[in-house]
Design an enzyme around this catalytic site. Structure first.
Site, short mmCIF file in Angstrom:
data_model
loop_
_atom_site.label_atom_id
_atom_site.label_comp_id
_atom_site.label_asym_id
_atom_site.label_seq_id
_atom_site.Cartn_x
_atom_site.Cartn_y
_atom_site.Cartn_z
CE LYS A 255 -3.15 2.63 3.06
NZ LYS A 255 -4.02 2.61 4.27
CE LYS A 267 -6.65 8.80 8.06
NZ LYS A 267 -7.24 7.70 8.85
CG ASP A 278 -1.93 5.35 4.96
OD1 ASP A 278 -1.75 4.30 5.61
OD2 ASP A 278 -3.03 5.66 4.45
CG ASP A 337 -9.95 7.40 6.80
OD1 ASP A 337 -8.89 7.34 6.14
OD2 ASP A 337 -10.00 7.68 8.01
CD GLU A 339 -6.73 5.06 2.62
OE1 GLU A 339 -7.71 5.11 3.40
OE2 GLU A 339 -5.55 4.93 3.01
NE ARG A 341 -10.63 -1.50 4.16
CZ ARG A 341 -11.18 -1.65 5.36
NH1 ARG A 341 -12.34 -2.30 5.48
NH2 ARG A 341 -10.60 -1.17 6.42
N1 BES Z 1 -4.18 4.62 6.96
C1 BES Z 1 -5.26 4.32 7.82
C2 BES Z 1 -4.88 3.36 8.95
C3 BES Z 1 -3.85 3.86 9.93
C4 BES Z 1 -4.24 4.40 11.14
C5 BES Z 1 -2.51 3.72 9.67
C6 BES Z 1 -3.30 4.82 12.04
C7 BES Z 1 -1.56 4.14 10.58
C8 BES Z 1 -1.95 4.70 11.77
C9 BES Z 1 -6.40 3.69 7.03
O1 BES Z 1 -6.50 4.08 5.71
C10 BES Z 1 -7.67 4.09 7.70
O2 BES Z 1 -7.96 5.25 7.70
N2 BES Z 1 -8.38 3.12 8.24
C11 BES Z 1 -9.59 3.38 8.91
C12 BES Z 1 -10.58 2.31 8.48
C13 BES Z 1 -11.99 2.60 8.91
C14 BES Z 1 -12.52 3.80 8.17
C15 BES Z 1 -12.82 1.38 8.64
C16 BES Z 1 -9.33 3.32 10.41
O3 BES Z 1 -8.51 2.53 10.84
O4 BES Z 1 -9.93 4.12 11.12
ZN ZN Z 2 -4.77 4.75 4.81
MN MN Z 3 -7.66 5.85 5.50
#
Ligand code: BES
Ligand code: ZN
Ligand code: MN
Length: 491
Positions: A255, A267, A278, A337, A339, A341
């Site tokens: 990713k 966010k 990321d 968010d 994204e 996947r």
């Molecule tokens: N890049 C984030 C995950 C992340 C969080 C990486 C903290 C490093 C530190 C990912 O894209 C994300 O935003 N995931 C969401 C998923 C949710 C919307 C189902 C999350 O973890 O809140």
């Molecule tokens: Zn992300």
């Molecule tokens: Mn995200």
């Protein structure tokens, strides 16, 4: 790229100790037995080493701890670092000792390592190289990092040879860290693709697929993530073909979201700056590819990364949009968010269609939920193949990279059901990391051994680890390299 601290290997020459500037490092076991190098330093310091080794403080020290004796009389050096370590110390301890020395050096001055008593000097060299890292490209003052290491040993040529592979890993990890630490206005998708292309110098074949190519291939879910950004999306394929001709490669997929604002599902402001990391999964893939090339690995490996930026704009994907993936399955985007996947599913599908890999591993800073579950100590490991997974867990353990297996199962997959499309891109709050993995598994073909590594908690950290300072860790480079060495390379 942040270069490794220079390392030279030379024949032990005790008469050279007196004139050494910077630091001198010696290795002494718990009982205080001194090898010829330590004995010479002890003599020059009028018995100070022997006194230290008889002290209560010495007894309380743990393996691979060190004590610094500053401005020693009888030596030019500013300090003598005395490391407590047994001759028979295992690899992890030998590495820790190297890391402790690098930390003591603090990036400044020369070090003379009297490595005579070390049976695993290459591990100590590795620990030193890994820990001796600082990301300084945006500090305007001229680099304060100076000096290098001379390792004195009985068989310098042998040590030099056995240090090649460990130093290749350290260099791959340094590259990974540089990429992860780099801010998103510098590491744009285009700049990232260019940096990867440069690895052709090392003998890798690097292909850059631009948006037109991705559209032709039908990578609509990947493109849907990048469409709100002014930076174009890319997929970059890095090939290392060191194995038998025609042998199916191992595919590594990463990713590479250069910045994740969350998109329209934006966010909160607090901590959003951390989303420069990321792209950690893709950076680990790039780092391993570099390592494989540097050490001339005898395996076929293809590394694929999806490089995109997730931004809100008038053209961004909306919550509720339905996108058709390259595979053909439709996805209802509930939360923009989630994204990662959407990027990975197309790249994973492409990897399987195009390269028919013998196995596939994806790496991603995929979910905040994995940090809630495992903290910053372990990456989440998900797999459809016990044997393959055990091989990876063993490799990670050997390399001291935390990894913990998590479950998969139909009931989790059911959380992804959508009213209007084949699936939703989120499964609700419960088991957020597992539903993310279930989403990815829908894009793994029957019979393809697969591991998903959720590295959100381990790619970049706020307190130092044994082998890395604060910031990007390079997690995964060493473990993946070890797995490849163990399982994919002919003797
Ligand atoms: N890049 C984030 C995950 C992340 C969080 C990486 C903290 C490093 C530190 C990912 O894209 C994300 O935003 N995931 C969401 C998923 C949710 C919307 C189902 C999350 O973890 O809140
Ligand atoms: Zn992300
Ligand atoms: Mn995200």
């Amino acid at each position: 790229m942040t270069e490794l601290t220079s390392m030279t290997f030379s024949e032990t020459d005790l008469d050279a100790i007196a004139a050494q500037t910077g630091r001198v490092a010696i290795f002494v076991d718990a009982k205080g037995k001194l090898d010829p190098g330590a004995r010479r330093v002890n003599k020059m310091m009028k018995g100070a080493i022997a006194r230290l080794a008889e002290s209560e403080r010495w007894n309380k020290m743990k393996e691979a701890d060190l004590i610094t004796l500053a401005y020693p009389q009888g030596l030019q050096a500013d300090a003598v670092d005395v490391v407590r370590i047994e001759r028979s110390a295992k690899a992890d301890v030998a590495r820790k000792a190297g890391a402790a020395l690098a930390k003591a050096r603090g990036g400044k001055g020369d070090v003379l390592m009297l490595a005579g008593p070390l049976r695993r000097a290459e591990d100590t060299v590795y620990g030193f190289a890994m820990r001796d890292y600082a990301f300084e490209v945006h500090k305007t003052a001229e680099s304060s990092r100076t000096g290098g290491v001379t390792v004195m040993t009985g068989k310098p040529d042998d040590l030099k040879l056995s240090a090649v592979a460990p130093l290749a890993v350290a260099e791959g990890a340094h590259m990974c860290r540089d990429l992860v630490n780099e801010p998103a206005n510098v590491l744009t998708t285009t700049n990232y693709a260019e940096r990867l292309k440069e690895m052709e110098n090392l003998g890798l074949k690097v292909e850059v697929l631009d948006e037109d190519a991705l559209a032709k291939l039908g990578m609509r879910t990947l493109l849907s993530v990048g469409q709100g950004s002014d930076s174009p999306s890319y997929v970059v394929a890095m090939h290392w073909n060191g194995g038998p001709e025609g042998e199916a490669p191992l595919a590594l997929v990463g990713k590479g979201v250069v910045f994740d604002t969350g998109g329209i599902s934006i966010k909160p402001a607090g901590g959003m700056e951390d989303m420069t990391m990321d792209m950690g999964g893709s950076a680990a893939v790039a780092g391993v590819m570099r390592t494989l090339a540097l050490r001339g690995a005898r395996a076929n490996v293809v590394g694929l990364v999806g490089l995109v930026e997730n931004m809100p704009s008038g053209n961004a994907t909306r919550p509720g949009d339905v996108i058709t993936s390259m595979k053909g399955d439709t996805v209802e985007v509930i939360n923009t968010d989630a994204e990662g996947r959407l990027v990975l599913c197309d790249v994973m599908w492409y990897a399987q269609e195009h390269y028919k890999p013998s196995a596939m591993i994806d790496l991603a800073t995929l979910t905040g939920a994995i940090i809630i579950g495992l903290g910053h100590e372990n990456a989440g490991v998900f797999s459809n193949d016990d044997d393959f997974c055990d091989g990876f867990l063993k490799a990670a353990k050997t390399e001291g990279e935390g990894a913990w297996r998590m479950p998969l199962g139909q009931a989790y997959d059911d959380q992804l059901k959508s009213r209007i499309a084949d699936m939703k891109n989120v499964g609700g709050r419960p088991a957020g990391s597992i539903t993310a993995a279930q989403f990815l598994q829908r894009f793994v073909k029957e019979g393809c051994p697969w591991i998903h590594l959720d590295i959100a908690g381990v790619a970049s950290v706020k307190s130092e680890t044994t082998l890395a300072p604060v910031g990007a860790t390079g997690w995964g480079v060493a473990a993946l390299n070890r797995l490849i060495a163990d399982r994919y390379e002919a003797e």
